[in-house]
Structure formats: C-alpha cells, structure tokens
Design a protein around this motif. Sequence first.
Motif, PDB file in Angstrom:
ATOM      1  N   LEU A  94      -0.448   1.891  16.602  1.00 35.51           N
ATOM      2  CA  LEU A  94      -0.293   3.104  15.812  1.00 35.51           C
ATOM      3  C   LEU A  94      -0.446   2.735  14.340  1.00 35.51           C
ATOM      4  O   LEU A  94       0.255   1.854  13.848  1.00 35.51           O
ATOM      5  N   GLN A  95      -1.378   3.408  13.688  1.00 32.75           N
ATOM      6  CA  GLN A  95      -1.677   3.086  12.297  1.00 32.75           C
ATOM      7  C   GLN A  95      -1.743   4.370  11.478  1.00 32.75           C
ATOM      8  O   GLN A  95      -2.343   5.352  11.908  1.00 32.75           O
ATOM      9  N   ARG A  96      -1.127   4.353  10.310  1.00 31.03           N
ATOM     10  CA  ARG A  96      -1.173   5.517   9.412  1.00 31.03           C
ATOM     11  C   ARG A  96      -2.553   5.644   8.787  1.00 31.03           C
ATOM     12  O   ARG A  96      -3.323   4.690   8.729  1.00 31.03           O
ATOM     13  N   ALA A  97      -2.844   6.836   8.281  1.00 30.50           N
ATOM     14  CA  ALA A  97      -4.142   7.090   7.655  1.00 30.50           C
ATOM     15  C   ALA A  97      -4.371   6.165   6.456  1.00 30.50           C
ATOM     16  O   ALA A  97      -5.501   5.796   6.160  1.00 30.50           O
ATOM     17  N   GLY A  98      -3.294   5.762   5.780  1.00 31.68           N
ATOM     18  CA  GLY A  98      -3.409   4.870   4.631  1.00 31.68           C
ATOM     19  C   GLY A  98      -3.597   3.415   4.997  1.00 31.68           C
ATOM     20  O   GLY A  98      -3.738   2.553   4.137  1.00 31.68           O
ATOM     21  N   GLY A  99      -3.594   3.096   6.298  1.00 32.20           N
ATOM     22  CA  GLY A  99      -3.834   1.735   6.748  1.00 32.20           C
ATOM     23  C   GLY A  99      -2.594   0.977   7.195  1.00 32.20           C
ATOM     24  O   GLY A  99      -2.704  -0.096   7.772  1.00 32.20           O
ATOM     25  N   PHE A 100      -1.381   1.507   6.938  1.00 31.90           N
ATOM     26  CA  PHE A 100      -0.162   0.813   7.336  1.00 31.90           C
ATOM     27  C   PHE A 100      -0.025   0.849   8.851  1.00 31.90           C
ATOM     28  O   PHE A 100      -0.078   1.903   9.469  1.00 31.90           O
ATOM     29  N   ILE A 101       0.154  -0.311   9.461  1.00 37.70           N
ATOM     30  CA  ILE A 101       0.310  -0.398  10.910  1.00 37.70           C
ATOM     31  C   ILE A 101       1.778  -0.195  11.254  1.00 37.70           C
ATOM     32  O   ILE A 101       2.638  -0.924  10.764  1.00 37.70           O
TER      33      ILE A 101
END
Length: 72
Positions: free
Chosen positions: A51-58
């Motif tokens: 699962l990864q946020r749109a900003g790239g944070f996993i």
Amino acid sequence: MLEYEFETVPCDSLDGYSLFGGVGMETVDHQEAIRRRATEGWRYAGFVPRLQRAGGFIETIDLIFERETPIE
C-alpha cells in the motif's frame, strides 16, 4: 522445490521524527519478522510495496520468504 510465504508489515511503526511524513524516518518491524522467520527455516527473499500513498510514502510492505520443500 521452493515454497513461498508473504508477511505484511506496516511502515507506520517508525523510529525517528519528521515533519514531512516520512523523510528521515526508518521502519523497524521488518527486522523482527525476518529474524523470527529465519528461526522457522525461512529465508528472506525480498519485498513488495503493498500500500503506497499518492505522494510515494509506502504504508505497508509484503516481505517474501522462501524455503526448500521435499519433492513429492
């Protein structure tokens, strides 16, 4: 023949501090999972972001473990 298992590890239990949501932060849960699985006969084979946020944070990763199985 190799057998594979996956273990989901959250990346939200972090060691460190950052005002920017991840910059300079370090996960620690993966180390315990790898050590525990090693005592059970598994080898660490890699990881995949789950699962990864749109900003790239996993947010979570799947650790991949493998071990030899007897050929039947």
